[in-house]
Design a protein around this motif. Structure first.
Motif, PDB file in Angstrom:
ATOM      1  N   THR A 109      -1.951 -20.079  -9.054  1.00 37.70           N
ATOM      2  CA  THR A 109      -2.796 -19.004  -8.532  1.00 37.70           C
ATOM      3  C   THR A 109      -2.440 -18.753  -7.083  1.00 37.70           C
ATOM      4  OG1 THR A 109      -4.636 -19.538 -10.027  1.00 37.70           O
ATOM      5  CG2 THR A 109      -5.156 -18.261  -8.051  1.00 37.70           C
ATOM      6  N   TYR A 110      -2.065 -17.502  -6.765  1.00 37.60           N
ATOM      7  CA  TYR A 110      -1.819 -17.130  -5.371  1.00 37.60           C
ATOM      8  C   TYR A 110      -2.826 -16.068  -4.958  1.00 37.60           C
ATOM      9  CZ  TYR A 110       0.770 -13.142  -7.376  1.00 37.60           C
ATOM     10  OH  TYR A 110       1.135 -12.027  -8.085  1.00 37.60           O
ATOM     11  N   ASN A 111      -3.169 -16.073  -3.694  1.00 38.43           N
ATOM     12  CA  ASN A 111      -4.221 -15.204  -3.178  1.00 38.43           C
ATOM     13  C   ASN A 111      -3.617 -14.181  -2.223  1.00 38.43           C
ATOM     14  OD1 ASN A 111      -6.589 -14.045  -2.371  1.00 38.43           O
ATOM     15  ND2 ASN A 111      -7.362 -15.827  -1.242  1.00 38.43           N
ATOM     16  N   THR A 112      -3.599 -12.921  -2.613  1.00 31.87           N
ATOM     17  CA  THR A 112      -3.001 -11.886  -1.768  1.00 31.87           C
ATOM     18  C   THR A 112      -3.877 -11.532  -0.573  1.00 31.87           C
ATOM     19  OG1 THR A 112      -3.941 -10.160  -3.197  1.00 31.87           O
ATOM     20  CG2 THR A 112      -1.686 -10.881  -3.669  1.00 31.87           C
ATOM     21  N   ASN A 113      -5.062 -12.130  -0.478  1.00 31.42           N
ATOM     22  CA  ASN A 113      -5.859 -11.971   0.744  1.00 31.42           C
ATOM     23  C   ASN A 113      -5.261 -12.739   1.916  1.00 31.42           C
ATOM     24  OD1 ASN A 113      -7.900 -10.253  -0.268  1.00 31.42           O
ATOM     25  ND2 ASN A 113      -8.990 -11.989  -1.172  1.00 31.42           N
ATOM     26  N   ASP A 114      -4.301 -13.601   1.622  1.00 27.40           N
ATOM     27  CA  ASP A 114      -3.576 -14.329   2.666  1.00 27.40           C
ATOM     28  C   ASP A 114      -2.575 -13.357   3.300  1.00 27.40           C
ATOM     29  OD1 ASP A 114      -2.132 -16.008   4.285  1.00 27.40           O
ATOM     30  OD2 ASP A 114      -1.741 -17.521   2.741  1.00 27.40           O
ATOM     31  N   THR A 115      -3.003 -12.669   4.347  1.00 27.42           N
ATOM     32  CA  THR A 115      -2.187 -11.604   4.945  1.00 27.42           C
ATOM     33  C   THR A 115      -0.942 -12.138   5.641  1.00 27.42           C
ATOM     34  OG1 THR A 115      -3.585 -11.679   6.929  1.00 27.42           O
ATOM     35  CG2 THR A 115      -4.170 -10.078   5.221  1.00 27.42           C
ATOM     36  N   ALA A 116      -0.934 -13.424   6.008  1.00 28.80           N
ATOM     37  CA  ALA A 116       0.262 -13.989   6.636  1.00 28.80           C
ATOM     38  C   ALA A 116       1.414 -14.059   5.642  1.00 28.80           C
ATOM     39  CB  ALA A 116      -0.042 -15.381   7.191  1.00 28.80           C
ATOM     40  N   VAL A 117       1.108 -14.255   4.359  1.00 28.00           N
ATOM     41  CA  VAL A 117       2.128 -14.339   3.318  1.00 28.00           C
ATOM     42  C   VAL A 117       2.327 -12.989   2.633  1.00 28.00           C
ATOM     43  CG1 VAL A 117       2.817 -15.498   1.170  1.00 28.00           C
ATOM     44  CG2 VAL A 117       1.574 -16.765   2.927  1.00 28.00           C
ATOM     45  N   PHE A 118       1.242 -12.248   2.435  1.00 25.15           N
ATOM     46  CA  PHE A 118       1.288 -10.967   1.717  1.00 25.15           C
ATOM     47  C   PHE A 118       0.799  -9.830   2.608  1.00 25.15           C
ATOM     48  CE2 PHE A 118       0.375 -14.368  -1.348  1.00 25.15           C
ATOM     49  CZ  PHE A 118       1.462 -14.250  -2.201  1.00 25.15           C
ATOM     50  N   ASN A 170       0.817  -1.219   0.000  1.00 29.22           N
ATOM     51  CA  ASN A 170       0.000   0.000   0.000  1.00 29.22           C
ATOM     52  C   ASN A 170       0.850   1.268   0.000  1.00 29.22           C
ATOM     53  OD1 ASN A 170      -2.703  -1.026  -0.016  1.00 29.22           O
ATOM     54  ND2 ASN A 170      -2.376  -1.737   2.081  1.00 29.22           N
ATOM     55  N   SER A 171       2.089   1.163   0.409  1.00 25.05           N
ATOM     56  CA  SER A 171       2.980   2.320   0.401  1.00 25.05           C
ATOM     57  C   SER A 171       3.759   2.427  -0.919  1.00 25.05           C
ATOM     58  CB  SER A 171       3.960   2.240   1.574  1.00 25.05           C
ATOM     59  OG  SER A 171       4.688   1.021   1.533  1.00 25.05           O
ATOM     60  N   SER A 172       3.338   1.632  -1.938  1.00 20.92           N
ATOM     61  CA  SER A 172       3.898   1.671  -3.293  1.00 20.92           C
ATOM     62  C   SER A 172       5.344   1.171  -3.383  1.00 20.92           C
ATOM     63  CB  SER A 172       3.809   3.086  -3.885  1.00 20.92           C
ATOM     64  OG  SER A 172       2.452   3.460  -4.022  1.00 20.92           O
ATOM     65  N   ASP A 173       5.838   0.479  -2.351  1.00 19.15           N
ATOM     66  CA  ASP A 173       7.120  -0.198  -2.496  1.00 19.15           C
ATOM     67  C   ASP A 173       6.854  -1.678  -2.779  1.00 19.15           C
ATOM     68  OD1 ASP A 173       6.171  -1.003  -0.080  1.00 19.15           O
ATOM     69  OD2 ASP A 173       8.039  -0.695   1.031  1.00 19.15           O
ATOM     70  N   ALA A 194      -0.603  -5.998   1.226  1.00 14.90           N
ATOM     71  CA  ALA A 194      -0.641  -6.055  -0.237  1.00 14.90           C
ATOM     72  C   ALA A 194      -1.636  -5.047  -0.781  1.00 14.90           C
ATOM     73  CB  ALA A 194      -1.011  -7.459  -0.699  1.00 14.90           C
ATOM     74  N   LYS A 195      -1.219  -4.321  -1.807  1.00 16.26           N
ATOM     75  CA  LYS A 195      -2.094  -3.311  -2.411  1.00 16.26           C
ATOM     76  C   LYS A 195      -3.197  -3.967  -3.227  1.00 16.26           C
ATOM     77  CE  LYS A 195      -1.900   0.900  -5.232  1.00 16.26           C
ATOM     78  NZ  LYS A 195      -0.989   1.842  -5.941  1.00 16.26           N
ATOM     79  N   ARG A 196      -2.830  -4.985  -3.996  1.00 19.44           N
ATOM     80  CA  ARG A 196      -3.812  -5.708  -4.794  1.00 19.44           C
ATOM     81  C   ARG A 196      -4.362  -6.866  -3.989  1.00 19.44           C
ATOM     82  NH1 ARG A 196      -2.595  -8.530 -10.717  1.00 19.44           N
ATOM     83  NH2 ARG A 196      -4.669  -9.468 -11.020  1.00 19.44           N
ATOM     84  N   LYS A 197      -5.673  -6.965  -3.915  1.00 25.14           N
ATOM     85  CA  LYS A 197      -6.318  -8.006  -3.134  1.00 25.14           C
ATOM     86  C   LYS A 197      -6.994  -9.028  -4.046  1.00 25.14           C
ATOM     87  CE  LYS A 197      -5.403  -6.186   0.920  1.00 25.14           C
ATOM     88  NZ  LYS A 197      -4.487  -6.844   1.873  1.00 25.14           N
ATOM     89  N   GLY A 198      -6.907 -10.297  -3.637  1.00 23.85           N
ATOM     90  CA  GLY A 198      -7.592 -11.349  -4.359  1.00 23.85           C
ATOM     91  C   GLY A 198      -6.649 -12.281  -5.093  1.00 23.85           C
ATOM     92  N   PRO A 199      -7.201 -13.237  -5.826  1.00 24.76           N
ATOM     93  CA  PRO A 199      -6.371 -14.229  -6.519  1.00 24.76           C
ATOM     94  C   PRO A 199      -5.695 -13.649  -7.756  1.00 24.76           C
ATOM     95  CG  PRO A 199      -8.694 -14.629  -6.959  1.00 24.76           C
ATOM     96  CD  PRO A 199      -8.644 -13.534  -5.944  1.00 24.76           C
TER      97      PRO A 199
END
Length: 274
Positions: free
Chosen positions: A96-105, A36-39, A108-113
């Motif tokens: 397919t990876y899911n950025t809704n997995d907050t433990a891994v991502f 979310n901080s664009s890095d 993350a700015k982009r949410k979802g698969p």
């Protein structure tokens, strides 16, 4: 670091409960994502201890076989296999990876698969042979690096029994020692002259490696350039020093918007990735 990932074993059965597709392997994923901080951060996604293989298909002469697994919080991976009269091979890998997995991502700015499709480069394997590759292999697509090792698989299993015949990947095959031609010091002749033994010389020290120029192109433009001499120091019972020879080493890899990868192969399956 590979030991952090869990091994997965999939045994797909047909309608008569006979094995038609078998695989056991380990894999992990390196994924670069925007926060979310664009890095940008790189996440490591390993297989979890609980893996399902819903959607896997046996395949036949007209239909491709499919090995599909699901793991973690909405992640999945699959590869399909097609066969000819004598061989089978992998065609496409879908991850397919899911950025809704907050433990891994986290953050993350982009949410979802997010789905990545890669055309597989697996060499054809003879039917009724098991493909085995203990050495690690990897390939990249977009912002994802997929790493595999300890692979054992057979598609289109015959008569429900996994074959005992193996087809090894090139990295697993032993390299034969070069043949040393006879010299005048070890050839016996019908002469009465006694040859003195050759003097013992100290091992020649390993010289500094030659400098190589390695480059990658994106279209017609050079996107990565490395001028470097490389020496490998392998820790064994006896230390082993290996100089990377730029004359026999080829460069491969990819250039992206935020990451670039340089892979060097010396033709003997020695692969170094930067």
């Amino acid at each position: 670091g590979f030991l952090q990932s869990c091994a997965v074993e999939v045994d797909v059965k047909d309608a008569s409960n006979a094995t038609c597709l078998y695989a056991e392997w380990m894999m992990r994923f390196l994924i670069t994502y925007e926060t979310n901080s664009s890095d940008y951060k790189t996440a490591t996604l390993n297989l979890s201890s609980s893996v399902t293989h819903n959607g896997s298909v046996c395949g036949n002469d007209t239909q491709a076989a499919l090995l599909a697994v699901q793991f973690g919080e909405g992640h999945s991976w699959s590869v399909n296999f097609t066969k000819t009269n004598e061989t089978y091979r992998g065609d496409f890998v879908t991850f397919t990876y899911n950025t809704n997995d907050t433990a891994v991502f986290p953050d993350a700015k982009r949410k979802g698969p997010v789905t990545i499709v890669v055309k597989e480069t697996m060499h054809p394997v003879q039917l009724n042979h098991v493909f085995v590759c203990h050495n690690s292999a990897f390939f990249e697509a977009e912002n994802v690096t997929q790493i595999f090792w300890n692979v054992t698989l057979q598609a289109f299993v015959q008569n429900g029994t996994v074959s005992k015949k193996e087809s090894r990947c090139p990295a697993d095959r032993p390299t034969s020692a070069p043949t040393v031609p006879p010299t005048t010091a070890n050839v016996t002749t019908a002469s009465t002259t006694t040859l003195s033994p050759a003097p013992t010389t100290a091992p020649k020290p390993v010289e500094n490696p030659d400098t190589g120029n390695y480059s990658l192109k994106s279209g017609n433009k050079t996107c990565l350039l490395a001028t470097v001499g490389l020496q490998l120091n392998v820790s064994q019972d006896k230390p082993l020093l290996i100089n990377v020879n730029p004359k026999t080493t080829s460069a491969d890899g990819t250039c992206g918007n935020t990451t670039a990868t340089l892979k060097l192969n010396d033709g003997n399956s020695t692969l170094i990735g930067f």
